[in-house]
Every structure is written in structure tokens, then in C-alpha cells.
Design an enzyme around this catalytic site. Structure first.
Site, PDB file in Angstrom:
ATOM      1  NE  ARG A  56       5.336  45.332 -47.784  1.00 46.77           N
ATOM      2  CZ  ARG A  56       6.250  46.303 -47.831  1.00 46.77           C
ATOM      3  NH1 ARG A  56       6.175  47.277 -48.711  1.00 46.77           N
ATOM      4  NH2 ARG A  56       7.265  46.299 -46.990  1.00 46.77           N
ATOM      5  CE1 TYR A 101     -19.751  38.886 -49.739  1.00 43.60           C
ATOM      6  CE2 TYR A 101     -18.217  40.611 -49.087  1.00 43.60           C
ATOM      7  CZ  TYR A 101     -18.621  39.292 -49.044  1.00 43.60           C
ATOM      8  OH  TYR A 101     -17.911  38.394 -48.304  1.00 43.60           O
ATOM      9  CG  ASP A 121     -18.070  43.342 -56.516  1.00 42.11           C
ATOM     10  OD1 ASP A 121     -17.787  42.355 -57.217  1.00 42.11           O
ATOM     11  OD2 ASP A 121     -18.034  43.327 -55.268  1.00 42.11           O
ATOM     12  CE  LYS A 128     -16.645  35.053 -52.499  1.00 43.43           C
ATOM     13  NZ  LYS A 128     -17.236  36.377 -52.422  1.00 43.43           N
TER      14      LYS A 128
HETATM   15  C1  LIG Z   1     -17.045  37.567 -51.682  1.00 43.25           C
HETATM   16  C2  LIG Z   1     -17.326  38.893 -52.259  1.00 43.25           C
HETATM   17  C3  LIG Z   1     -16.535  40.002 -51.965  1.00 43.25           C
HETATM   18  C4  LIG Z   1     -15.390  39.926 -50.969  1.00 43.25           C
HETATM   19  O1  LIG Z   1     -14.333  39.131 -51.434  1.00 43.25           O
HETATM   20  P1  LIG Z   1     -13.347  38.293 -50.478  1.00 43.25           P
HETATM   21  O2  LIG Z   1     -12.442  37.639 -51.463  1.00 43.25           O
HETATM   22  O3  LIG Z   1     -14.183  37.354 -49.675  1.00 43.25           O
HETATM   23  O4  LIG Z   1     -12.652  39.287 -49.615  1.00 43.25           O
HETATM   24  C5  LIG Z   1     -16.820  41.206 -52.586  1.00 43.25           C
HETATM   25  N1  LIG Z   1     -17.869  41.326 -53.445  1.00 43.25           N
HETATM   26  C6  LIG Z   1     -18.655  40.275 -53.749  1.00 43.25           C
HETATM   27  C7  LIG Z   1     -19.796  40.470 -54.702  1.00 43.25           C
HETATM   28  C8  LIG Z   1     -18.431  39.030 -53.165  1.00 43.25           C
HETATM   29  O5  LIG Z   1     -19.237  38.006 -53.461  1.00 43.25           O
END
Ligand SMILES: *Cc1c(COP(=O)(O)O)cnc(C)c1O
Length: 380
Positions: A46, A98, A170, A195
């Protein structure tokens, strides 16, 4: 090192025990100590893992940050950043975040005494009136989901700096290949590596990047104390995916541009949302802060009903109907019934998410095939 070299080499060195050129998947929960406390820098899975270390260093290099910390998901990364704040602190956040981030802020962290102000940051002047001495963080996301709004990162960064407030960006939709918020004044960058970074729709992963040593230490403390760490196999897959990030994004952007132009001229289409159009209200900002305009495209239909949106989406054959984005394969989604279903109708319409709005995550297939697929679906 330039970007295309960094994606392959940053943080990655041949394995010292065998010379293996690929970072091994250190699938272990613990590490043997020669005597109590006498170890090689690794005590428990961890707390530290060599595969995770390589990915963290690689991501820091790509974002131009000193430090990287990886998490089990993008949401775990965001959750950990919010733990830097104290009850009573206030956050100013972009109004079209998001959905999962909005839910985490309002349903979880408000219960612990944080206060959130949401505002339309496409006009940075909307921020200053909300700042007080309780404001500790400004949270932005650009391009935004699903309307592809663009926020001027540098302009918001200047406001944050002038008031001694941290700016967190983000950067999931752009990826570090298109946009590097640290160079535009961000203190913290967060990713859903699920993503574009991983890019192959086979991992859930998050990352936080920063320059400040104290913030980094606190993030590592929370990473270990809270425990939302990614597994070694997922770190390996993400490192592998990143090796082609620059090539994939180039193709995502080329295909995105071709499809945006095709849709714009189509008689069944009402509006197309894509920051590459000169008519986009923040096109100049996008052109300044992004390398290209991305592979996300949204559009509405002239026949603006839920049924018409659903009909088009059910008719595509290559574009798969699914949540998520940023993988090599093209996806199609319907915000009104999928990601934005829980938002009251009036609120939803105000932000432009009309009944027929369709969101595309344009993949890296042959653009002609993708356009033919959309053409036949729009004809139905
Ligand atoms: C998908 C997404 C998240 C969350 O990420 P996860 O890996 O699904 O927990 C946060 N911000 C944006 C812009 C996203 O597209």
C-alpha cells in the site's frame, strides 16, 4: 526531452535484477527485510510499489510537474486532494464539472464542513466576487463535459495567485499532450487516467501531479493512510498505454475535426460543440492553451426529443453506446438519459444539455468509416 520521448522513457529504467527493458509488474503485497527496518526502500504494497513508482514518475514528467501520485480511480485522486482542506474552507468550482466530481463535492464533502460555490468560469470575472478569506481552492475542468466549454487556465491562475488560493485543474479531457496546466499556473493537476492516458478502456486509475513538496508529502501520507492505491498490473497497463499517447491523441484530434465538420454540414444536425470552430465562444483561448482541439464532439438534433436522440444512438454500428471516453474505440453517449439523468430538467437545459444532445468520444479508427457510420445513423 520532448513529449514523444518522455512518454516512452520518463520514469522507466531497465529492471536492475534482470535487465528486463519493460518495468516488471511487481505483484507483491510485502517485501522481505534483512533485519527489522533494514530494507531496500519498500516495506508494504500500500505504501510503495516499484511499478507504481515508475508510472508516477512518468506522469509527473508528462505534466511538467515535480511529483506524481497515483490512485485506484480518478475519483479517489480527487477525494485525496479535497482532504488537503479543513472544515470551514471554501472551494470555487466550475459549474459544469464531471458529474462524479460534483457528486463527491456536494454529497460527501459538504457533510464534512466544506463549502462549494459553482460558477460559469468561461468568464473568469465570475470568480472574484465569490472569493473570501475562507476560499482555499479553485477547481476547474477544461474542456468540459459534455458541452466542451473552455476555461482560460492562465487567467484563472492569475486570480488564484493574487488571492493566495490554490488552483486545481482536472486535465482528463485534454491529456498532457494537448495542454499542460502546470505551465499555466496550476498548483495541482488531477487525471482520470482511465481515459486518454491509459487509452485502451481496460483500467480504472487516477493521478495527481504537483510541484509543492509539502502538498506532495501530504498526498503520499493520505495515499498510504486512506489506501485507495492502484494495483501493480493496472500501473503496468497504464504505463504501456502512455507509450503511444502522442500518436493516439494526434489521430483522435484529426478524426474529431473531420467528424465535427461533417456534422456541421448535416441537415439533421442542429448545433455542433467542438472548440476547433472559430464560432466557439472561447475558440481563441482553446487555440492558445491547447495543441489541438481534442477528440470529444457533442451535437444536438433538429428534431430535439429524447426519442430522436436515442434513435440515432441505437443506430450506430461502430460507435458503441457506452459511458466513458478516451479509448482507441469510438463511443457514443446520451447525456440526458445517461451521465446527466439525475440533474433536474430545468438545470440541465440551462447548461445546454438538451434532450437530443449526443456526445462522441471519437476513437482512432479510419475517419471515413466513422463518418459513414454516423451518416447512416442520422438517416434513420
Ligand atoms: C471519468 C472522469 C473522472 C473520474 O475518473 P474515474 O477514473 O472514473 O474515477 C473525473 N474527471 C473527469 C473529467 C472524468 O472524465
Amino acid at each position: 526531452m520532448k513529449f514523444g520521448t518522455k512518454v516512452i522513457h520518463a520514469g522507466v529504467t531497465p529492471d536492475p535484477s534482470t535487465g528486463a527493458i519493460m518495468t516488471p509488474i511487481y505483484q507483491t503485497s510485502t517485501y522481505v527485510q534483512a533485519a527489522p527496518g533494514d530494507h531496500q526502500g519498500f516495506e508494504y504494497g500500500r505504501t510503495q510499489n516499484p511499478t507504481r513508482n515508475a508510472l508516477q514518475e512518468n506522469l509527473a514528467a508528462l505534466e511538467g510537474a515535480r511529483f506524481g501520485v497515483c490512485f485506484a480511480s480518478g475519483m479517489a485522486a480527487t477525494d485525496t486532494i479535497m482532504r488537503l482542506l479543513e472544515p470551514g474552507d471554501e472551494v470555487i468550482a466550475a459549474s459544469d464539472l464531471y458529474g462524479g466530481t460534483y457528486r463527491l463535492f456536494t454529497k460527501i464533502f459538504e457533510r464534512y464542513g466544506l463549502k462549494f460555490h459553482f460558477t460559469d468560469m468561461t468568464d473568469p470575472a465570475s470568480i472574484e466576487p465569490l472569493i473570501s478569506d475562507k476560499t482555499k481552492m479553485i477547481w476547474i475542468e477544461t474542456p468540459s463535459n459534455p458541452m466542451l466549454n473552455i476555461i482560460d487556465i492562465e487567467a484563472v491562475g492569475k486570480i488564484a495567485k493574487a488571492h493566495g488560493v490554490k488552483m486545481c485543474v482536472d486535465n482528463t479531457f485534454a491529456s498532457p499532450y494537448l495542454q499542460q496546466p502546470m505551465s499555466l499556473g496550476a498548483d495541482i493537476v488531477v487525471h482520470s487516467a482511465t481515459k486518454y492516458l491509459n487509452g485502451h478502456s481496460d483500467v480504472i486509475m487516477g493521478a495527481v501531479l504537483c510541484d509543492d513538496e509539502e502538498i506532495h508529502e501530504r498526498l503520499c501520507f493520505y495515499q498510504n493512510a486512506v489506501g485507495a492505491v492502484p494495483g501493480p498490473m493496472d500501473c503496468f497497463l497504464t504505463l504501456r498505454g502512455i507509450k503511444t499517447l502522442h500518436l493516439r491523441i494526434e489521430q483522435h484530434c484529426r478524426n474529431g475535426a473531420a467528424i465535427a465538420h461533417f456534422l456541421k454540414d448535416h441537415t439533421a444536425v442542429n448545433q455542433v460543440y467542438w472548440p476547433g470552430f472559430e464560432t466557439h465562444n472561447n475558440h481563441a483561448v482553446a487555440a492558445r492553451q491547447m495543441r489541438h482541439f481534442g477528440g470529444m464532439v457533442s451535437f444536438s438534433l433538429k428534431k430535439d426529443t429524447l426519442a430522436d436522440g436515442v434513435r440515432v444512438m441505437s443506430a450506430t454500428k461502430l460507435f458503441a453506446l457506452a459511458e466513458s471516453l478516451g479509448g482507441v474505440e469510438s463511443l457514443i453517449g446520451h447525456p440526458a438519459t445517461m451521465t446527466h439523468a439525475s440533474i433536474p430538467l430545468e438545470e440541465r437545459l440551462k447548461t445546454g444539455v438538451v434532450d437530443s444532445l449526443i456526445r462522441l468520444s471519437v476513437g482512432i479508427e479510419d475517419a471515413d468509416d466513422l463518418i459513414a457510420d454516423l451518416a447512416q445513423a442520422l438517416q434513420h
